[in-house]
Design an enzyme around this catalytic site. Structure first.
Site, short mmCIF file in Angstrom:
data_model
loop_
_atom_site.label_atom_id
_atom_site.label_comp_id
_atom_site.label_asym_id
_atom_site.label_seq_id
_atom_site.Cartn_x
_atom_site.Cartn_y
_atom_site.Cartn_z
N SER A 1 0.83 -1.20 0.00
CA SER A 1 0.00 0.00 0.00
C SER A 1 0.88 1.26 0.00
O SER A 1 1.73 1.41 -0.87
CB SER A 1 -0.94 -0.06 1.21
OG SER A 1 -2.02 0.80 1.03
N ASP B 1 -8.47 -7.18 -4.24
CA ASP B 1 -8.09 -5.83 -3.81
C ASP B 1 -8.66 -4.82 -4.79
O ASP B 1 -8.23 -4.73 -5.93
CB ASP B 1 -6.55 -5.74 -3.76
CG ASP B 1 -6.05 -4.39 -3.26
OD1 ASP B 1 -6.85 -3.47 -3.11
OD2 ASP B 1 -4.83 -4.30 -3.02
N HIS C 1 -7.80 -5.64 0.04
CA HIS C 1 -6.51 -4.97 0.15
C HIS C 1 -5.72 -5.46 1.36
O HIS C 1 -4.50 -5.57 1.31
CB HIS C 1 -6.76 -3.46 0.23
CG HIS C 1 -5.52 -2.63 0.28
ND1 HIS C 1 -4.57 -2.65 -0.73
CD2 HIS C 1 -5.06 -1.74 1.20
CE1 HIS C 1 -3.59 -1.81 -0.42
NE2 HIS C 1 -3.85 -1.26 0.74
#
Lengths: 214, 389
Positions: free
Chosen positions: B162, B328, B361
């Site tokens: 991320s 995700d 995610h």
């Protein structure tokens, strides 16, 4: 499922390299920069990287194949020969390899053109549809040929663009590609040079060709 | 509206946290992307394992938006396991018996590295909104100062998911000679419009809280808990997937057999989100949340290289391994694939794996055996090439 075992990198695959892959490996100089397009489970790449000091990369369509390769420490991406070769710069690799994949691409002519652009040399192997067994099955039985190198039935074969050695030769000529060296494998796995294309087209089950553009 | 009953700031004072800290920028302040200068500032970091004699086995783990440097130990504030204990530790893929693992609390955060809640040397009061806007590149500049300080010439690997993945990309692009291998996970080379939109919802929730006091809440003894909690709730949804939420909660009711015809947390999913929100405010600073989400929004690696992402990696010697997860939707596989295409365009050494997962995610933080195996394999292969023992 043992959690500890899951975390470890996958072990090297056991067993000798398949005959056609071993012949391809012999055509690749040690230390070369190689792209293996359609690298499958990474058997050829693994041999080249670990035993021949090659800087090897792979592209593989199947996600399972890619994950297995990367888990064994190989540099492989999920990608498609038909769409992803255009990204690479010209002469990016010493050798581009396309083994047993050309006949499964949507646009073999374009793929071949891209391969000789990004590799200074290109090695292509493909099943020969001119082999006598193929011809016999169609002529005598009147059915779509299945052979040891083309085992799939017509309805579930991934091979959508099969060709004979003579067809392949024509295409390379049309694209201005030189065949520097070629081998055929007969049904017993014996490799021979191509003294006579016509004869090779009858008796070669698979063809391995070393190409360069121009 | 006054809120005398509001609890004052309860965040643990960073000086009492375990780990290392170094001060930089006293003589020469750090020049930020915005043009502002920052200094002096503190970098707080944590390490695991031992740096080898050649200083060749250093692995930098970059944390995500709400992560911190406590990767592989019980968190000193929440008492929960470290955020990446599934991956980092003895015998784990990022093996602390083999590698020297460093994790740096990013610039602008609130776990010891200088951020908006720290005192502004010019006024002696908390920075608040006087803290300069920072970018992912600024975070990485600050990390590089630390890596220089530690005498590490080349990091064996930089990893992160991320916002951590953005830092990995920035490291590989800005300092390719200082990075041997890079693993950007569940990330993108730019923040998408949808992601900026979600961040804006979070920021507006914080700023709409009267206790935010235009960023001056610390000096006024207040804390925009409700705003920050709502921001967290909205963001948390984006970290999961529709199927993960459905499997975990469905339409199940919370401690009741029928709906109450009111606005209490009737559904388990509501109760879960409220808990996520309220526990988050115990460990995170609202202004930090504004600054770090902004840093992610501004990230656009291609834009800094004439609009062509491949230019960010020209002639890169770095070995890359990109990882994405099928469910995700915050950083979908297409984002990773765009990076792979750019790396191919410069014939970089790149691996790319998409992991099948329904965990959204957040999958990169969770137990995913195939992901662990990928990481182990890539690190083992890279270590062999690097000649690490």
């Amino acid at each position: 499922m043992s959690a500890a075992a899951d975390l470890r990198p996958r072990a090297r695959s056991a067993g000798p390299l398949r005959r056609d892959l071993a012949l391809i490996a012999e055509m690749i100089p040690s230390g070369a920069r190689v792209l293996d397009v359609g690298c499958g489970d990474g058997a050829l790449l693994e041999h080249l990287v670990h035993d021949r000091g090659v800087d090897g990369r792979g592209i593989e369509l199947s996600q399972a194949g890619v994950n297995a390769c990367v888990a064994r420490g190989l540099s492989v991406i999920q990608g498609d020969a038909d769409t992803d070769l255009k990204d690479y710069p010209s002469d990016a690799f010493d050798v581009a390899v396309l083994s047993q994949t050309l006949q499964a691409t949507r646009a073999p002519r374009k793929v071949l053109g891209e391969l000789v652009r990004i590799g200074r040399r290109t090695i292509v192997s493909f099943p020969n549809f001119g082999h006598w067994r193929v011809r016999w099955r169609l002529l005598h039985d009147g059915r779509m040929p299945t052979t040891p190198s083309l085992p799939a039935e017509w309805y579930d074969t991934p091979n959508i663009h099969l060709c004979t050695i003579l067809d392949f030769e024509d295409l390379t000529a049309e694209l201005g590609i030189t065949i520097e060296r070629a081998l055929v494998l007969d049904s017993r796995g014996t490799a021979r040079g191509l003294n006579s294309m016509r004869l090779a087209n009858w008796f070669g089950e698979q063809c391995i060709a070393l190409l360069r553009r121009g | 509206m006054s809120a005398p009953q509001q609890r004052p700031q309860t965040l643990v004072h960073s000086a009492s946290l375990p780990g290392h800290r170094v001060e930089f920028g006293r003589d020469r302040p750090l020049v930020l992307d915005s043009g502002a200068e920052l200094g002096p500032f503190t970098i707080a970091y944590q390490t695991y394992g031992t740096l080898d004699a050649e200083r060749a086995n250093a692995v930098l783990v970059c944390h995500a938006l709400t992560g911190d440097q406590f990767v592989a130990e019980t968190h000193p504030v929440t008492a929960k396991p470290g955020w990446w204990e599934t991956m980092v530790g003895p015998g784990k893929p990022i093996d602390t018996e083999r590698f020297f693992v460093i994790c740096v609390n990013v610039l602008g955060a609130c776990m010891g590295t200088t951020g908006p809640r720290d005192p502004n040397p010019a006024t002696g009061r908390p920075y608040g909104l006087a803290f300069p806007v920072i970018t992912v590149a600024d975070m990485v500049r600050a990390q590089k100062l630390l890596i220089d300080h530690l005498g590490i010439e080349k990091l064996f690997c930089v990893l992160g998911g991320s916002m951590g993945g953005m830092q990995v990309l920035q490291w590989a692009s800005a300092y390719p000679e200082r990075v041997f291998a890079a693993v950007p996970i569940a990330t993108g080379a730019r923040h998408s419009a949808q992601n900026i939109a979600f961040h804006e919802v979070g920021r507006q929730a914080i700023m709409a809280d009267p206790d935010w006091c235009h960023g001056d809440y610390l000096a006024q003894g207040r804390n925009p808990r409700r705003g920050l909690a709502v921001a967290r709730m909205a963001a948390h949804i984006t970290y999961l997937s529709e199927s993960a939420l459905h499997q975990k909660f469905g339409r199940n009711l919370q401690d009741r057999t029928r709906v109450t015809y009111g606005f209490e947390a009737d559904f388990q999913v509501e109760s879960y989100l409220r808990y996520q929100g309220s526990s988050f405010v115990e460990r995170f600073d609202a202004n930090s949340y504004l600054y770090l989400t902004r840093a992610m929004d501004y990230f656009d690696l291609a834009a800094e290289h004439g609009g062509v992402l491949a230019n960010a990696f020209r002639a890169t010697p770095v070995r890359f391994c990109l990882v994405s997860f099928t469910s995700d939707w915050l950083f979908p596989t297409s984002e990773s694939r765009a990076i792979v295409h750019s790396l191919n365009a410069v014939a970089a050494n790149v691996s790319f794996v998409e992991i099948e997962s329904d965990k959204g995610h957040d999958a990169f933080l969770l137990e995913e055996p195939e992901f662990a195996q990928t990481l182990s394999g890539f690190l083992a292969g890279s270590a062999a090439h690097r000649g690490l023992k």
